[in-house]
Design a protein around this motif. Structure first.
Motif, PDB file in Angstrom:
ATOM      1  N   ILE A 126       1.338   6.619  -7.035  1.00  0.00           N
ATOM      2  CA  ILE A 126       0.614   7.343  -7.898  1.00  0.00           C
ATOM      3  C   ILE A 126       0.388   8.941  -7.070  1.00  0.00           C
ATOM      4  O   ILE A 126      -0.608   9.714  -7.641  1.00  0.00           O
ATOM      5  CB  ILE A 126      -0.822   6.826  -7.463  1.00  0.00           C
ATOM      6  CG1 ILE A 126      -1.191   6.701  -6.150  1.00  0.00           C
ATOM      7  CG2 ILE A 126      -0.710   5.545  -8.245  1.00  0.00           C
ATOM      8  CD1 ILE A 126      -2.803   5.930  -6.016  1.00  0.00           C
ATOM      9  N   ALA A 127       1.385   9.341  -6.399  1.00  0.00           N
ATOM     10  CA  ALA A 127       1.240  10.646  -5.608  1.00  0.00           C
ATOM     11  C   ALA A 127       1.661  11.457  -6.879  1.00  0.00           C
ATOM     12  O   ALA A 127       2.279  11.289  -7.636  1.00  0.00           O
ATOM     13  CB  ALA A 127       2.203  10.570  -4.726  1.00  0.00           C
ATOM     14  N   ASP A 128       0.923  12.775  -6.694  1.00  0.00           N
ATOM     15  CA  ASP A 128       1.393  13.773  -7.923  1.00  0.00           C
ATOM     16  C   ASP A 128       2.556  14.723  -7.414  1.00  0.00           C
ATOM     17  O   ASP A 128       3.040  14.715  -6.253  1.00  0.00           O
ATOM     18  CB  ASP A 128       0.319  14.884  -7.887  1.00  0.00           C
ATOM     19  CG  ASP A 128      -1.109  14.229  -8.516  1.00  0.00           C
ATOM     20  OD1 ASP A 128      -0.839  13.273  -9.188  1.00  0.00           O
ATOM     21  OD2 ASP A 128      -2.115  14.518  -8.223  1.00  0.00           O
ATOM     22  N   THR A 177       0.715  -1.120  -0.086  1.00  0.00           N
ATOM     23  CA  THR A 177       0.079   0.002  -0.106  1.00  0.00           C
ATOM     24  C   THR A 177       0.880   1.286  -0.077  1.00  0.00           C
ATOM     25  O   THR A 177       0.767   2.360  -0.659  1.00  0.00           O
ATOM     26  CB  THR A 177      -1.132   0.101   1.159  1.00  0.00           C
ATOM     27  OG1 THR A 177      -1.714  -1.168   1.087  1.00  0.00           O
ATOM     28  CG2 THR A 177      -1.893   1.130   1.220  1.00  0.00           C
ATOM     29  N   THR A 178       1.866   1.315   0.823  1.00  0.00           N
ATOM     30  CA  THR A 178       2.764   2.456   0.697  1.00  0.00           C
ATOM     31  C   THR A 178       3.591   2.598  -0.602  1.00  0.00           C
ATOM     32  O   THR A 178       3.620   3.836  -0.789  1.00  0.00           O
ATOM     33  CB  THR A 178       3.881   2.186   2.034  1.00  0.00           C
ATOM     34  OG1 THR A 178       3.183   2.084   3.131  1.00  0.00           O
ATOM     35  CG2 THR A 178       5.031   3.107   2.163  1.00  0.00           C
ATOM     36  N   ARG A 200       0.980   4.096  -3.164  1.00  0.00           N
ATOM     37  CA  ARG A 200       0.481   5.170  -2.798  1.00  0.00           C
ATOM     38  C   ARG A 200       1.683   6.155  -3.190  1.00  0.00           C
ATOM     39  O   ARG A 200       1.430   7.339  -3.973  1.00  0.00           O
ATOM     40  CB  ARG A 200       0.262   5.455  -1.347  1.00  0.00           C
ATOM     41  CG  ARG A 200      -1.051   4.777  -1.138  1.00  0.00           C
ATOM     42  CD  ARG A 200      -1.811   5.308   0.389  1.00  0.00           C
ATOM     43  NE  ARG A 200      -2.934   4.829   0.521  1.00  0.00           N
ATOM     44  CZ  ARG A 200      -3.554   4.370   1.533  1.00  0.00           C
ATOM     45  NH1 ARG A 200      -2.566   4.324   2.974  1.00  0.00           N
ATOM     46  NH2 ARG A 200      -4.666   4.004   1.734  1.00  0.00           N
ATOM     47  N   ARG A 201       3.061   5.834  -3.117  1.00  0.00           N
ATOM     48  CA  ARG A 201       4.281   6.817  -3.427  1.00  0.00           C
ATOM     49  C   ARG A 201       3.985   6.648  -5.111  1.00  0.00           C
ATOM     50  O   ARG A 201       4.475   7.842  -5.565  1.00  0.00           O
ATOM     51  CB  ARG A 201       5.378   6.064  -2.954  1.00  0.00           C
ATOM     52  CG  ARG A 201       6.594   6.891  -3.487  1.00  0.00           C
ATOM     53  CD  ARG A 201       7.801   6.263  -2.948  1.00  0.00           C
ATOM     54  NE  ARG A 201       7.912   5.953  -1.673  1.00  0.00           N
ATOM     55  CZ  ARG A 201       8.676   4.897  -0.954  1.00  0.00           C
ATOM     56  NH1 ARG A 201       9.793   4.535  -1.718  1.00  0.00           N
ATOM     57  NH2 ARG A 201       8.645   4.634  -0.017  1.00  0.00           N
TER      58      ARG A 201
END
Length: 126
Positions: A124-126, A117-118, A121-122
């Motif tokens: 797909i972060a803008d 998950t971490t 998320r990294r």
């Protein structure tokens, strides 16, 4: 990509009891989340041509899941509004989709799940 494809295949299979295609389920979700949407909004959310959105909404309407109503803010426009059956089905499909995801990721240990998950998320972060 393989994991995404496998998850999408399982999700599509989970729709079989309702005789819905994945694009119809996504359109129904969009319409229910906004409690009514213009066809152009459905097209934009699904990233399809407006003509294709019309066909998808036609199919949902034939199944009694949505109905068309005039847009109160623009009488030239039409809204696709979920019926009671449409709302109920969208909830059922959402629960089924969540279960498919839980089953798919159940092979991971809790620590692995958190790490994945971490990382995702990294990415797909803008």
């Amino acid at each position: 990509m393989q994991a995404t494809r496998a998850l999408r295949r399982r999700w599509a299979q989970s729709l079989e009891p309702w005789a819905l295609a994945p694009h119809e389920a996504r359109a129904l979700r969009v319409i229910c989340e906004s409690d009514g949407a213009r066809l152009s909004d459905v097209a934009a959310h699904l990233r399809i041509a407006p003509r294709s959105a019309t066909e998808v909404v036609d199919a949902l309407q034939e199944k009694g899941l949505v109905e068309r109503t005039p847009d109160p803010t623009d009488r030239r426009a039409v809204l696709a509004v979920p019926t009671e059956s449409g709302h109920s089905l969208a909830e059922e499909i959402g629960a089924a989709r969540a279960q498919v995801s839980r089953d798919f990721f159940a092979r991971l240990e809790p620590g692995e799940w958190e790490h994945l998950t971490t990382l995702l998320r990294r990415l797909i972060a803008d």
